[in-house]
Design an enzyme around this catalytic site. Structure first.
Site, PDB file in Angstrom:
ATOM      1  N   LYS A 124      71.111 -23.166  25.075  1.00  0.00           N
ATOM      2  CA  LYS A 124      70.818 -24.822  25.954  1.00  0.00           C
ATOM      3  C   LYS A 124      71.297 -25.802  24.656  1.00  0.00           C
ATOM      4  CE  LYS A 124      65.723 -24.527  23.896  1.00  0.00           C
ATOM      5  NZ  LYS A 124      66.424 -25.208  22.990  1.00  0.00           N
ATOM      6  N   LYS A 137      61.955 -23.012  20.739  1.00  0.00           N
ATOM      7  CA  LYS A 137      63.587 -22.916  20.165  1.00  0.00           C
ATOM      8  C   LYS A 137      63.538 -24.343  19.949  1.00  0.00           C
ATOM      9  CE  LYS A 137      64.818 -18.756  18.997  1.00  0.00           C
ATOM     10  NZ  LYS A 137      63.845 -18.611  18.622  1.00  0.00           N
ATOM     11  N   ASP A 138      64.188 -25.222  19.095  1.00  0.00           N
ATOM     12  CA  ASP A 138      64.541 -26.698  18.331  1.00  0.00           C
ATOM     13  C   ASP A 138      64.876 -27.516  19.675  1.00  0.00           C
ATOM     14  OD1 ASP A 138      64.147 -27.038  15.575  1.00  0.00           O
ATOM     15  OD2 ASP A 138      64.707 -24.978  16.376  1.00  0.00           O
ATOM     16  N   LYS A 139      64.443 -28.623  20.215  1.00  0.00           N
ATOM     17  CA  LYS A 139      64.865 -28.968  20.871  1.00  0.00           C
ATOM     18  C   LYS A 139      66.547 -29.514  20.882  1.00  0.00           C
ATOM     19  CE  LYS A 139      64.784 -33.512  23.770  1.00  0.00           C
ATOM     20  NZ  LYS A 139      64.128 -34.838  24.482  1.00  0.00           N
TER      21      LYS A 139
END
Length: 691
Positions: free
Chosen positions: A297, A326-328
């Protein structure tokens, strides 16, 4: 959230910018075998050697020894990391084995390697010898049973591991039965098998018990034709008496090769294989319809990505499982499993989700969901741009400053804070504020905080503004974009039950458990961060009386979290028995110890300020239970390497000269972190500036 927090290193640091674009921050999960997830199909395969080396029988006695220094909290679940790492390896191998067992059942192929993989060759040979002894005793004329009545496979502590072993043993030896006693699997002779052998041939009995254990939906089994009505009646009665709740039998006419009519007994599973007392979700789980995939993503939150996927696939967000958030603002690769979706269906949505910033790889069927923390850690490839010296740094050598910082972090580690993304970085309302309202059972306040809009004027924030102005859940629902699954689930519940205390409670409860507890854990993480800063401010890096440390002595499988946490005594402080890397701080909850020094007193004062001094950390209305756990105050970075890049028009190339031109150079960092550690926090310690 980190402005007033402490550093453990004394270097000066440097300036720079991170996450200028998602490609500057790439996160890749490290699976339980220590391999990076990839965007190719090769990561699906697990070698037979790996399976044998990680069999539950070989690993169960090592579980508290492997990764013993690691103690922490997963992003969404308070779990002791070191107690889970080894069992997660074992679980992953057993999950692969269970898939093979299922394939073997469905294909009818006798895969003799399955039990070798699960137990190890020596134990499997002992099991085979026990099985032979059982059959020999049954076949002997006097049947004095000159064999041991039972055989132990040893303690297997993971429920999933035990389930896989039960099935594998009974598939290979249907005349044996398995039971669990205090996590130990015991193998015995199956008296029902022997009794059925008195009524039908052993071949039929063998096939019947394999059929029974497999429990394949819509499957049927037929016994050989039988002209004797009374004998058929006896077989019907035996099956009804022993397995009537699960199976049903029926006689039907058959024609043999000579054209003669005969009658045979057919067995099939009843339509309702699950107990009526169990919810429908439990029945669905028995179908073992789970599809695993790697999700790539970009510029998306994990839960937001799940919202898109669930909308495309027509399933609930709670049908997805993953190992962590998880990080954006990054490109991330993480393992996911979705239930009630076939691999073929998953592949169909691949094209549709690309425009949302997602791709899926390694799509394949598995036998169970993922658990939070079921990974070795995460690998990071990060580019730091706009390099420069700190404001008050008179040094002219930026390269030296960077080298000094990185060598320090390699040696001393970093303060293990929760990163700002856990609290909603840059948002008007942080997730910990919502969590505090939930803990105080202020459900309406929590709901209004949840729907507080950001300053942008996109459709999502327009819908949130409308809700706060009107409390019109139905009208807001029509305005909220489809991919906002959490918001729409809550709005449907509010429309049904009202925007009062009871209605908001029911609306929060409409969210999956992992989403509900996410906000509460955010508050607990905020308290932990502040406690860590206070601990360094008061005591620095010295281990003092009253500190909590992780004990690695006298550890066994029955050890609880509190058994493993020791309070430092005055003599131990004087003797310097412990280092700062062994110190842990508690995540607040109902079952943890607090330090017996000033830090423990600080915890109680902070909870009192938030009106939580009497909080039980159990929210029965939301079915949330927060026992608490412990997290290392310091963590080490692994496999840290770096190089300089020259961001020139000709392209990016390594900067090898002694002098670094900050105007066009960037820093590329590559490193691994344990689960629940934040790369942004590690970078902050390296650079000594907020990023």
């Amino acid at each position: 959230m980190l402005n007033s927090f402490s550093y453990v290193n004394d270097h000066i640091g440097f300036c720079g910018s991170v996450k200028n674009s998602p490609s500057d921050f790439v996160v890749t999960e490290i699976d339980v075998f220590g391999r990076l997830l990839s965007d190719t199909e090769s990561s699906c395969a697990i070698s037979e050697t790996s399976l044998k080396q990680n069999s539950p029988y070989q690993q169960h006695h090592k579980r508290l020894r492997i990764n013993a220094p690691e103690l922490g909290v997963e992003d969404e679940h308070c779990q002791l990391e070191n107690l889970s790492h080894a069992s997660e390896e074992c679980l992953s191998s057993v999950k692969e084995n269970k898939e093979r067992v299922t394939k073997t059942i469905q294909s009818g192929i006798d895969d003799t390697d399955i039990l070798d993989s699960l137990l190890g060759k020596s134990v499997n040979e002992l099991l085979s010898q026990f099985a032979c002894n059982v059959k020999d005793a049954w076949n002997s004329e006097n049947d004095q049973t000159p064999y041991s009545n039972e055989f132990s496979l040893g303690p297997i502590f993971e429920k999933e591991n035990r389930a896989c072993l039960h099935s594998a043993v009974r598939q290979k030896f249907p005349f044996l039965m398995t039971v669990t006693k205090n996590s130990e699997i015991i193998v015995k002779a199956n008296a029902d098998y022997r009794e059925l052998c008195q009524l039908v041939t052993e071949e039929e009995a063998y096939d019947f018990f394999k059929f029974l254990d497999a429990k394949l939906e819509n499957s049927k089994l037929s016994f050989k034709p039988d002209k004797n009505k009374e004998h058929r009646k006896t077989v019907h009665h035996f099956i009804s008496k022993k397995f009537g709740k699960l199976l049903e039998t029926k006689s039907f006419s058959v024609t043999d090769f000579s054209g003669q009519q005969n009658t045979a007994i057919m067995v099939r599973f009843r339509d309702k294989m699950c107990s009526r007392k169990r919810p429908a979700a439990d029945c669905q789980e028995k179908q073992n319809l789970y599809t695993a995939f790697t999700l790539q993503k970009e510029n998306l939150e994990t839960l937001e990505a799940i919202g898109y996927l669930s909308s495309e696939l027509g399933v609930l967000p709670s049908d997805f499982s993953y190992t962590g958030i998880k990080d954006k603002k990054a490109i991330t690769y993480q393992a996911m499993v979705v239930k009630k979706v076939t691999p073929e269906r998953m592949k169909e949505v691949g094209t549709a989700i690309v425009k949302k910033g997602m791709k899926v790889y390694n799509i394949h069927r598995v036998c169970q969901h993922l658990r939070l923390g079921q990974l070795k850690g995460n690998h990071f490839d990060i580019t730091v741009r706009d390099l420069g010296l700190q404001q008050n740094d008179s040094s002219a050598d930026l390269k030296e400053r960077i080298s000094e910082a990185i060598e320090n972090i390699k040696t001393n580690g970093f303060v293990n804070y929760y990163g700002p993304q856990r609290f909603g970085q840059g948002q008007n309302v942080r997730t910990d504020q919502i969590g505090l309202a939930l803990l105080n059972e202020e459900m309406v306040k929590a709901m209004k905080l949840f729907f507080t809009p950001e300053d942008t004027d996109d459709p999502v924030n327009q819908a949130k503004k409308y809700f706060l102005q009107t409390e019109d859940a139905k009208g807001t629902l029509a305005r909220m974009p489809e991919f906002k699954v959490r918001e729409k689930m809550i709005l449907r519940a509010l429309n049904r039950y009202g925007v009062n205390h009871e209605g908001c409670t029911r609306a929060w409860f409409s969210l999956p458990h992992s989403m509900r507890i996410f906000y509460v854990h955010a508050y607990c993480s905020k308290i932990w961060n502040a406690a860590a800063s206070y601990r360094f401010k008061i005591y620095g890096s010295k281990v003092v009386e009253g500190d909590l440390v992780l004990s690695e002595e006298n550890v066994d499988e029955s050890s609880s979290l509190n058994d493993r946490v020791h309070i430092v005594t005055a003599p131990e402080e004087s003797a310097n028995n412990y280092t700062i890397h062994q110190v842990v701080l508690p995540m607040v909850g109902h079952s943890i110890k607090y330090p017996s020094n000033k830090v423990g007193q600080w915890y109680h004062e902070m909870l009192a300020e938030d009106a939580l001094q009497t909080c039980r950390f159990r929210l029965s209305a939301l079915q949330l239970n927060i026992p608490g756990c412990y997290r290392h105050i310091l963590k080490n970075v692994h496999n840290l390497s770096y190089r300089f890049l020259d961001d020139s028009k000709e392209g990016i190339k390594s900067e090898d000269s002694c002098h670094l031109d900050a105007s066009k150079a960037s820093l590329f960092l590559s490193f691994d972190l344990d689960p629940s550690c934040y790369a942004t926090v590690c970078l902050r310690e390296i650079m000594k500036c907020d990023i």
